[in-house]
Motif scaffolding. Structure first.
Motif, PDB file in Angstrom:
ATOM      1  N   SER A  69       0.929  -1.180   0.020  1.00 37.55           N
ATOM      2  CA  SER A  69       0.034  -0.009  -0.076  1.00 37.55           C
ATOM      3  C   SER A  69       0.843   1.096  -0.082  1.00 37.55           C
ATOM      4  N   SER A  74       1.107   4.392  -2.794  1.00 42.76           N
ATOM      5  CA  SER A  74       1.018   5.772  -2.484  1.00 42.76           C
ATOM      6  C   SER A  74       2.252   6.580  -2.982  1.00 42.76           C
ATOM      7  N   ALA A 108      -4.087  -0.982   6.358  1.00 44.65           N
ATOM      8  CA  ALA A 108      -4.368   0.393   5.976  1.00 44.65           C
ATOM      9  C   ALA A 108      -3.715   1.281   7.158  1.00 44.65           C
ATOM     10  N   LEU A 109      -3.962   0.928   8.369  1.00 48.44           N
ATOM     11  CA  LEU A 109      -3.353   1.853   9.308  1.00 48.44           C
ATOM     12  C   LEU A 109      -1.910   1.785   9.393  1.00 48.44           C
ATOM     13  N   ALA A 158      -0.669   3.611   6.547  1.00 47.02           N
ATOM     14  CA  ALA A 158      -0.793   5.245   7.001  1.00 47.02           C
ATOM     15  C   ALA A 158       0.332   5.936   7.893  1.00 47.02           C
ATOM     16  N   GLN A 159       0.713   5.131   8.721  1.00 47.28           N
ATOM     17  CA  GLN A 159       1.841   5.489   9.581  1.00 47.28           C
ATOM     18  C   GLN A 159       3.190   5.633   8.726  1.00 47.28           C
ATOM     19  N   ARG A 195       2.909   8.775   6.442  1.00 49.17           N
ATOM     20  CA  ARG A 195       3.202  10.143   7.125  1.00 49.17           C
ATOM     21  C   ARG A 195       4.709  10.018   7.319  1.00 49.17           C
TER      22      ARG A 195
END
Length: 384
Positions: free
Chosen positions: A214, A218, A332-333, A336-337, A340
């Protein structure tokens, strides 16, 4: 016949046993050392008389399912030990199995000195295990000063050796890893460490692999690496047959510390490996998932800490390295970390600084754990 007999049931214990044995034989080459273990002990010429593979289980329910195997293997281990007539038996990690082995050896050969190398986490789970262990073995070699007080009321001889992972391999060579893999200074790399047990490959690895993919979706320029443990490599490739399409697969050899240091982010299954990553000061994300019965029992009855990563626990139970555990273990979590950290200016540098500062609570400039353990074991042998 053996002077000292080691028993190691899982990959991390197998490695630690190997390290300690190498120190013992360096100092006392005439001693006969035998053992039960896996690939690490085999690599130094110690052939295991029994196959310990069935012990690669995780969690309460999984342990119940494998209970018959555990009992049979404990009986077989005790038989092998008694037949070798050692003066000292060293039981490495693996609380439940080693307790059974110790009880069997104690009943049949009470004169044999029993040393437990790494004790149960009495400071995090059930302190009552301290009394049980004290009634079963002669000497505990533990990792942390905070453990000693739990055993003192029961008179168990205790030696603090430190965390073996922190004196294992030292700092990796970031520049060499990146040069070897064609990574430029500004290129970003993620390393996935998917676990060393069957249950971890089944329950944790999919989230880590999906999270890394993922991130790459991105941020397409991100390079992905994965380093499966040798003990579960066959299962890993069966579970992820197309992994080489997106990941560079690294062997589990001497370059693993270079890989940890060379990555910009490590996504790791919780375990000993997180302490090794901490040494490299590489920003890490930790994931973990076990069976629901195990989780309910742990959270409701057994586990007293908020976190599971040693770096976090020993820093006043604060989250230094982000943890995604059980219900939070979501690809997904996790992704996302990581995104970031990769997008925000200075985020990776800030996380490195946080982890470096937290590492000071774990790391001391002193004799390596394997050397301290070997010395304590040889002292037991001399007194036997």
């Amino acid at each position: 016949m053996a002077d000292i007999y080691f028993v190691a049931a899982e990959a991390s214990g197998d490695l630690l046993a190997k390290e300690v044995i190498q120190v013992i034989l360096r100092d006392r080459p005439h001693l006969e050392v035998s053992g039960i273990g896996g690939q690490e002990l085999a690599s130094i010429g110690i052939a295991s008389p029994i196959d310990i593979a069935p012990l690669s289980v995780l969690g309460f329910l999984e342990g119940i399912k494998a209970y018959g195997d555990v009992v049979k293997l404990a009986d077989a281990a005790a038989d092998a030990i008694i037949a070798s007539e050692p003066k000292v038996v060293v039981l490495v990690d693996s609380w439940g199995f080693m307790l059974r082995v110790a009880q069997r050896v104690r009943a049949r050969a009470p004169h044999v000195r029993l040393v437990k190398l790494i004790g149960p986490q009495v400071w995090a789970t059930r302190p009552g295990r301290a009394k049980t262990l004290a009634a079963t073995v002669d000497h505990l070699l533990c990792m942390h000063d905070i453990e000693v007080d739990y055993y003192a009321p029961f008179g168990l001889k205790t030696t603090v050796i430190g965390n073996p992972a922190l004196s294992r391999g030292g700092k990796g060579n970031r520049e060499e890893f990146r040069r070897h893999n064609g990574l430029l200074e500004d290129d970003k790399a993620i390393l996935v460490l998917p676990g060393s047990r069957r249950s971890e490959i089944e329950r944790v690895a999919p989230s880590l692999i999906d999270a890394a993919l993922s991130v790459k979706k991105s941020l397409p320029a991100t390079r992905l690496f994965v380093q499966p443990a040798e003990s579960v490599s066959d299962l890993f490739f069966q579970s992820f047959p197309n992994v080489r399409n997106e990941f560079v697969v690294l062997g589990n050899g001497e370059g693993r510390f270079d890989a940890m240091a060379g990555a910009d982010i490590v996504m790791a299954c919780s375990g000993t490996v997180t302490s090794e990553v901490a040494i490299q000061e590489t920003p890490m994300i930790v994931a973990y998932k076990t069976g629901w019965i195990t989780w309910a029992l742990a959270r409701g009855l057994l586990y007293k800490k908020k976190h599971i990563t040693l770096l976090n626990i020993l820093n006043d139970d604060q989250e230094i390295a982000p943890e995604f555990v059980q219900t939070k273990q979501d690809a997904a979590l996790i992704a996302a970390q990581a995104v970031r950290w990769l997008k925000e200016p200075g985020a990776l540098a800030n996380q490195r600084a946080l982890q470096a500062n937290a590492l000071l609570r774990l790391q001391k400039e002193e004799t390596p754990a394997a050397v301290l353990a070997a010395g304590a074991i040889l002292e037991e042998f001399s007194e036997a």
